[in-house]
Scaffold this motif. Structure first.
Motif, PDB file in Angstrom:
ATOM      1  N   ILE A  40       1.227  -1.193   0.127  1.00 21.79           N
ATOM      2  CA  ILE A  40       0.426  -0.200   0.391  1.00 21.79           C
ATOM      3  C   ILE A  40       0.695   1.294  -0.163  1.00 21.79           C
ATOM      4  CG2 ILE A  40      -1.445   1.698   1.142  1.00 21.79           C
ATOM      5  CD1 ILE A  40      -2.609  -1.078   2.275  1.00 21.79           C
ATOM      6  N   ILE A  41       1.814   1.433   1.203  1.00 21.53           N
ATOM      7  CA  ILE A  41       2.873   2.290   0.918  1.00 21.53           C
ATOM      8  C   ILE A  41       3.539   2.605  -0.133  1.00 21.53           C
ATOM      9  CG2 ILE A  41       4.830   3.296   2.063  1.00 21.53           C
ATOM     10  CD1 ILE A  41       2.520   3.398   4.004  1.00 21.53           C
ATOM     11  N   ARG A  42       3.731   1.480  -1.479  1.00 22.19           N
ATOM     12  CA  ARG A  42       4.960   1.541  -2.483  1.00 22.19           C
ATOM     13  C   ARG A  42       3.591   1.658  -3.441  1.00 22.19           C
ATOM     14  NH1 ARG A  42      10.067   2.316  -1.586  1.00 22.19           N
ATOM     15  NH2 ARG A  42      10.469   0.698  -3.585  1.00 22.19           N
ATOM     16  N   GLY A  43       2.501   2.294  -2.508  1.00 18.08           N
ATOM     17  CA  GLY A  43       1.346   2.573  -4.039  1.00 18.08           C
ATOM     18  C   GLY A  43       0.729   1.045  -5.730  1.00 18.08           C
ATOM     19  N   LYS A  44       1.026  -0.046  -4.969  1.00 20.59           N
ATOM     20  CA  LYS A  44       0.879  -0.598  -5.635  1.00 20.59           C
ATOM     21  C   LYS A  44      -0.752  -1.586  -5.083  1.00 20.59           C
ATOM     22  CE  LYS A  44       5.613  -3.136  -5.073  1.00 20.59           C
ATOM     23  NZ  LYS A  44       6.714  -4.071  -4.997  1.00 20.59           N
ATOM     24  N   ARG A  45      -1.435  -1.117  -4.871  1.00 24.70           N
ATOM     25  CA  ARG A  45      -2.867  -1.225  -4.483  1.00 24.70           C
ATOM     26  C   ARG A  45      -3.736   0.295  -4.825  1.00 24.70           C
ATOM     27  NH1 ARG A  45      -0.666  -4.891  -4.517  1.00 24.70           N
ATOM     28  NH2 ARG A  45      -0.294  -6.874  -3.020  1.00 24.70           N
ATOM     29  N   GLY A  46      -2.938   1.212  -5.812  1.00 19.28           N
ATOM     30  CA  GLY A  46      -3.932   1.848  -6.402  1.00 19.28           C
ATOM     31  C   GLY A  46      -3.625   3.035  -4.902  1.00 19.28           C
ATOM     32  N   ASP A  47      -3.899   5.063  -5.870  1.00 16.35           N
ATOM     33  CA  ASP A  47      -3.767   5.670  -5.066  1.00 16.35           C
ATOM     34  C   ASP A  47      -4.310   6.342  -4.264  1.00 16.35           C
ATOM     35  OD1 ASP A  47      -2.884   6.577  -7.900  1.00 16.35           O
ATOM     36  OD2 ASP A  47      -4.435   7.228  -8.066  1.00 16.35           O
ATOM     37  N   VAL A  48      -3.064   6.945  -2.489  1.00 23.74           N
ATOM     38  CA  VAL A  48      -3.471   6.748  -1.277  1.00 23.74           C
ATOM     39  C   VAL A  48      -3.351   8.639  -1.267  1.00 23.74           C
ATOM     40  CG1 VAL A  48      -2.996   6.922   0.618  1.00 23.74           C
ATOM     41  CG2 VAL A  48      -2.696   4.934  -0.770  1.00 23.74           C
ATOM     42  N   ALA A  49      -4.524   9.034  -0.954  1.00 22.77           N
ATOM     43  CA  ALA A  49      -3.985  10.791  -0.998  1.00 22.77           C
ATOM     44  C   ALA A  49      -3.013  11.095  -0.032  1.00 22.77           C
ATOM     45  CB  ALA A  49      -5.546  11.691  -0.919  1.00 22.77           C
ATOM     46  N   GLY A  50      -2.086  11.667  -0.459  1.00 16.74           N
ATOM     47  CA  GLY A  50      -1.007  12.627   0.399  1.00 16.74           C
ATOM     48  C   GLY A  50       0.467  11.535   0.385  1.00 16.74           C
ATOM     49  N   ILE A  51      -0.304  10.791  -0.591  1.00 13.87           N
ATOM     50  CA  ILE A  51       1.509   8.951  -0.242  1.00 13.87           C
ATOM     51  C   ILE A  51       2.927  10.171  -1.296  1.00 13.87           C
ATOM     52  CG2 ILE A  51       2.525   7.240  -1.701  1.00 13.87           C
ATOM     53  CD1 ILE A  51       1.245   6.604   1.044  1.00 13.87           C
ATOM     54  N   GLU A  52       3.950  10.030  -0.889  1.00 15.16           N
ATOM     55  CA  GLU A  52       4.888  10.717  -2.139  1.00 15.16           C
ATOM     56  C   GLU A  52       5.632   9.960  -2.530  1.00 15.16           C
ATOM     57  OE1 GLU A  52       7.825  12.439   0.025  1.00 15.16           O
ATOM     58  OE2 GLU A  52       5.894  13.562   2.070  1.00 15.16           O
ATOM     59  N   PRO A  53       5.501   9.900  -4.639  1.00 21.38           N
ATOM     60  CA  PRO A  53       5.926   9.099  -5.138  1.00 21.38           C
ATOM     61  C   PRO A  53       7.593   8.704  -4.631  1.00 21.38           C
ATOM     62  CG  PRO A  53       5.810  11.021  -6.424  1.00 21.38           C
ATOM     63  CD  PRO A  53       5.520  11.485  -4.709  1.00 21.38           C
ATOM     64  N   ALA A  54       8.565   8.015  -4.970  1.00 20.22           N
ATOM     65  CA  ALA A  54       9.030   6.963  -3.970  1.00 20.22           C
ATOM     66  C   ALA A  54       9.917   7.645  -5.486  1.00 20.22           C
ATOM     67  CB  ALA A  54       8.829   4.812  -4.449  1.00 20.22           C
ATOM     68  N   ALA A  55      11.183   7.353  -4.364  1.00 10.90           N
ATOM     69  CA  ALA A  55      12.751   8.097  -4.499  1.00 10.90           C
ATOM     70  C   ALA A  55      13.157   7.078  -5.938  1.00 10.90           C
ATOM     71  CB  ALA A  55      13.767   8.853  -3.967  1.00 10.90           C
ATOM     72  N   PRO A  56      13.882   7.673  -7.183  1.00 10.46           N
ATOM     73  CA  PRO A  56      14.746   5.777  -7.348  1.00 10.46           C
ATOM     74  C   PRO A  56      15.582   5.273  -6.710  1.00 10.46           C
ATOM     75  CG  PRO A  56      14.764   7.671  -8.595  1.00 10.46           C
ATOM     76  CD  PRO A  56      13.941   8.199  -7.669  1.00 10.46           C
ATOM     77  N   GLY A  57      15.285   4.086  -6.431  1.00 10.92           N
ATOM     78  CA  GLY A  57      16.474   3.164  -5.561  1.00 10.92           C
ATOM     79  C   GLY A  57      15.562   2.889  -4.074  1.00 10.92           C
ATOM     80  N   GLU A  58      14.786   4.441  -4.014  1.00 16.01           N
ATOM     81  CA  GLU A  58      13.940   3.936  -2.640  1.00 16.01           C
ATOM     82  C   GLU A  58      13.755   2.854  -1.470  1.00 16.01           C
ATOM     83  OE1 GLU A  58      12.087   7.340  -0.212  1.00 16.01           O
ATOM     84  OE2 GLU A  58      10.368   5.690  -1.767  1.00 16.01           O
ATOM     85  N   SER A  59      14.203   2.226  -0.857  1.00 14.08           N
ATOM     86  CA  SER A  59      14.089   1.517   0.177  1.00 14.08           C
ATOM     87  C   SER A  59      12.464   0.837   0.840  1.00 14.08           C
ATOM     88  CB  SER A  59      15.816   0.361   1.662  1.00 14.08           C
ATOM     89  OG  SER A  59      15.458   0.965   2.396  1.00 14.08           O
ATOM     90  N   ASP A  60      12.024   0.078   1.011  1.00 17.37           N
ATOM     91  CA  ASP A  60      11.206  -0.232   1.990  1.00 17.37           C
ATOM     92  C   ASP A  60      10.794   0.191   2.870  1.00 17.37           C
ATOM     93  OD1 ASP A  60       9.763  -1.594  -0.842  1.00 17.37           O
ATOM     94  OD2 ASP A  60      10.104  -3.396   0.579  1.00 17.37           O
TER      95      ASP A  60
END
Length: 293
Positions: A40-60
């Motif tokens: 969910i945090i990684r955006g794999k389940r759809g949009d979450v308002a307020g989630i920041e796009p993951a930076a390249p190479g960012e770890s879980d």
């Protein structure tokens, strides 16, 4: 009988306002929920308002460390939706609420090291029910300890049947939600509820409770908190302005988890959506209210 709410535990719930179902979830179930939380945090389940796009190479871990809480994860995740109706939790809910139970909310707490807790409050202040049946099922996904910010409760505080007023606070130990005040207790009346991952803390909507910051040197205090009530009662929550005061509004973005819905003829609506809860870091702005939404 594992994870069942036996009569002495029911009595404890009514007396103290909370009960603990130990080992209600298996280690495998906890592992599945933790993996889903990361998805969910990684955006794999759809949009979450307020989630920041993951930076390249960012770890879980780097992604998880940004967030305190995600509201309504069950609106995105079939797995989280399924766990609204976990058998051990439903058995407990029907024991303390009645045969007909509906859910209206889920909250995924990540609470990484350094994130704040929440000041004294009652859940029913945020989610009003007509019959005072609001009950939380707080599922520990990590061991919840004094160091990482476990729940604290004031046993028996639900018995007053009073919703104490709230005020803003400047205590940086806590997030942006308001703080209850005026109640006849002090911090010395509170006890910590330390539980192992897989345990469920069930508590009454009028119970005064809080949590302190995660002061552990690393890691998280992840938990899935779901809210329930009797299906027989209307839910006057998030009332549109044009219906405020009408006396008939019923929030219908609900999931029936046990029994029958007497208001099924009213249908259901898709009103709530997954969003990030503000942590209060850098100022709360206008986010003090309705953080249970």
């Amino acid at each position: 009988m594992k994870a069942a709410l036996l009569p002495p535990t029911i009595e404890m719930f009514h007396e103290n306002g909370y009960a603990v179902l130990r080992s209600a979830l298996s280690p495998g179930e906890v592992s599945d929920l933790l993996a889903e939380a990361t998805s969910i945090i990684r955006g794999k389940r759809g949009d979450v308002a307020g989630i920041e796009p993951a930076a390249p190479g960012e770890s879980d871990d780097e992604a998880l460390a940004r967030y305190l809480c995600i509201h309504f994860p069950h609106k995105l995740s079939p797995l989280f939706h399924k766990y609204l109706s976990h058998p051990a939790i439903v058995r407990a809910l029907t024991a303390v609420i009645g045969p007909n139970v509906k859910a209206m909310q889920s909250m995924l707490f990540i609470k990484p090291s350094g994130k704040p807790g929440q000041a004294w409050h009652q859940d029913e202040f945020f989610i009003p029910t007509r019959d005072r049946s609001l009950t939380a099922a707080w599922i520990a996904l990590d061991n919840a300890t004094l160091d990482n910010g476990c729940l604290w409760v004031i046993p028996g505080s639900h018995k007053h049947g009073v919703l104490w007023p709230q005020q803003e606070h400047e205590d940086d130990r806590f997030d942006c939600a308001g703080e209850s005040f005026g109640f006849p207790y002090s911090d010395s009346d509170a006890i910590p509820v330390e539980v192992e991952a897989g345990s469920v803390v069930l508590f009454n909507g009028y119970l005064l409770h809080r949590s302190l910051p995660n002061r552990a040197p690393g890691g998280y205090r992840r938990a899935l908190a779901n809210h329930y009530m009797s299906a027989e009662s209307f839910l006057p929550w998030m009332v549109p302005q044009q219906l405020a005061g009408s006396g008939t509004y019923d929030f219908r973005d609900i999931v029936l988890v046990a029994g029958e819905d007497p208001y099924a003829y009213r249908g259901t609506e898709d009103l709530s959506h997954a969003h990030v809860r503000p942590s209060g870091e850098g100022g709360c702005g206008n986010e003090k209210n309705n953080l249970k939404m």
